[in-house]
Design a protein around this motif. Structure first.
Motif, short mmCIF file in Angstrom:
data_model
loop_
_atom_site.label_atom_id
_atom_site.label_comp_id
_atom_site.label_asym_id
_atom_site.label_seq_id
_atom_site.Cartn_x
_atom_site.Cartn_y
_atom_site.Cartn_z
N ARG A 38 -3.08 -29.35 -11.76
CA ARG A 38 -2.56 -27.99 -11.68
C ARG A 38 -1.32 -27.95 -10.78
NH1 ARG A 38 -6.80 -23.77 -9.87
NH2 ARG A 38 -7.74 -24.46 -11.82
N ALA A 39 -1.37 -28.65 -9.67
CA ALA A 39 -0.23 -28.69 -8.76
C ALA A 39 1.00 -29.30 -9.44
CB ALA A 39 -0.59 -29.49 -7.50
N ARG A 40 0.79 -30.39 -10.17
CA ARG A 40 1.91 -30.99 -10.90
C ARG A 40 2.45 -30.02 -11.93
NH1 ARG A 40 5.28 -34.34 -9.63
NH2 ARG A 40 5.41 -35.27 -11.68
N GLY A 41 1.56 -29.32 -12.62
CA GLY A 41 1.98 -28.34 -13.62
C GLY A 41 2.79 -27.20 -13.03
N GLN A 42 2.54 -26.92 -11.75
CA GLN A 42 3.27 -25.85 -11.07
C GLN A 42 4.51 -26.37 -10.36
OE1 GLN A 42 0.56 -23.59 -8.60
NE2 GLN A 42 -0.72 -23.04 -10.34
N GLY A 43 4.80 -27.66 -10.53
CA GLY A 43 6.06 -28.20 -10.03
C GLY A 43 6.01 -28.89 -8.69
N LEU A 44 4.83 -29.05 -8.10
CA LEU A 44 4.76 -29.78 -6.84
C LEU A 44 5.08 -31.25 -7.07
CD1 LEU A 44 3.07 -27.18 -6.09
CD2 LEU A 44 1.92 -28.66 -4.44
N THR A 45 5.73 -31.86 -6.10
CA THR A 45 6.05 -33.29 -6.20
C THR A 45 4.85 -34.11 -5.76
OG1 THR A 45 6.85 -33.47 -3.93
CG2 THR A 45 8.47 -32.79 -5.62
N TRP A 46 4.89 -35.41 -6.10
CA TRP A 46 3.83 -36.31 -5.65
C TRP A 46 3.78 -36.34 -4.13
CZ3 TRP A 46 0.34 -37.11 -8.95
CH2 TRP A 46 0.61 -37.32 -10.29
N ALA A 47 4.94 -36.28 -3.49
CA ALA A 47 4.99 -36.30 -2.03
C ALA A 47 4.31 -35.06 -1.44
CB ALA A 47 6.43 -36.40 -1.55
N GLU A 48 4.56 -33.90 -2.02
CA GLU A 48 3.94 -32.67 -1.53
C GLU A 48 2.42 -32.70 -1.71
OE1 GLU A 48 7.50 -29.43 -2.32
OE2 GLU A 48 6.32 -30.13 -4.03
N ILE A 49 1.99 -33.17 -2.86
CA ILE A 49 0.54 -33.27 -3.12
C ILE A 49 -0.09 -34.26 -2.15
CG2 ILE A 49 -1.20 -33.98 -4.81
CD1 ILE A 49 0.85 -32.99 -6.98
N ALA A 50 0.58 -35.37 -1.91
CA ALA A 50 0.07 -36.39 -0.99
C ALA A 50 -0.14 -35.82 0.41
CB ALA A 50 1.01 -37.59 -0.95
N VAL A 51 0.82 -35.05 0.88
CA VAL A 51 0.70 -34.44 2.21
C VAL A 51 -0.52 -33.52 2.25
CG1 VAL A 51 1.76 -32.76 3.79
CG2 VAL A 51 3.14 -34.62 2.83
N LEU A 52 -0.70 -32.71 1.21
CA LEU A 52 -1.83 -31.79 1.16
C LEU A 52 -3.17 -32.52 1.12
CD1 LEU A 52 -0.31 -29.20 -1.31
CD2 LEU A 52 -0.74 -28.87 1.12
N LEU A 53 -3.20 -33.69 0.48
CA LEU A 53 -4.44 -34.47 0.39
C LEU A 53 -4.64 -35.41 1.57
CD1 LEU A 53 -4.46 -35.44 -3.39
CD2 LEU A 53 -5.85 -33.70 -2.24
N GLY A 54 -3.59 -35.58 2.37
CA GLY A 54 -3.70 -36.48 3.53
C GLY A 54 -3.68 -37.95 3.16
N VAL A 55 -2.95 -38.27 2.08
CA VAL A 55 -2.82 -39.66 1.64
C VAL A 55 -1.35 -39.96 1.42
CG1 VAL A 55 -5.12 -39.68 0.56
CG2 VAL A 55 -3.11 -39.09 -0.81
#
Length: 75
Positions: A38-55
């Motif tokens: 869902r985050a990718r579909g909304q345009g978040l980058t892999w880097a942004e998702i990684a920060v949110l997941l702590g990885v």
């Protein structure tokens, strides 16, 4: 009793506790996948998702990147 409450309880039944923990991990992994897609579909980058997941960005991209998870073009 939910998997979370069963895993959190210390009633001495190690088998039930571990089984509940396995189920909790399975559910968490499934939910994470949905939210990452869902985050990718909304345009978040892999880097942004990684920060949110702590990885690391590499870890999240390795787990969810590629054609298996990201559709290119019309579905």
């Amino acid at each position: 009793m939910s998997a979370l409450s069963a895993a959190a309880e210390d009633d001495g039944d190690i088998f039930a506790g571990l089984a509940a923990l396995v189920e909790l991990r399975r559910r968490a992994d499934a939910r994470e996948e949905v939210l990452v897609l869902r985050a990718r579909g909304q345009g978040l980058t892999w880097a942004e998702i990684a920060v949110l997941l702590g990885v690391s960005k590499q870890a999240v991209h390795k787990k969810y990147g590629g054609s298996r998870f990201e559709r290119r073009g019309p579905a």
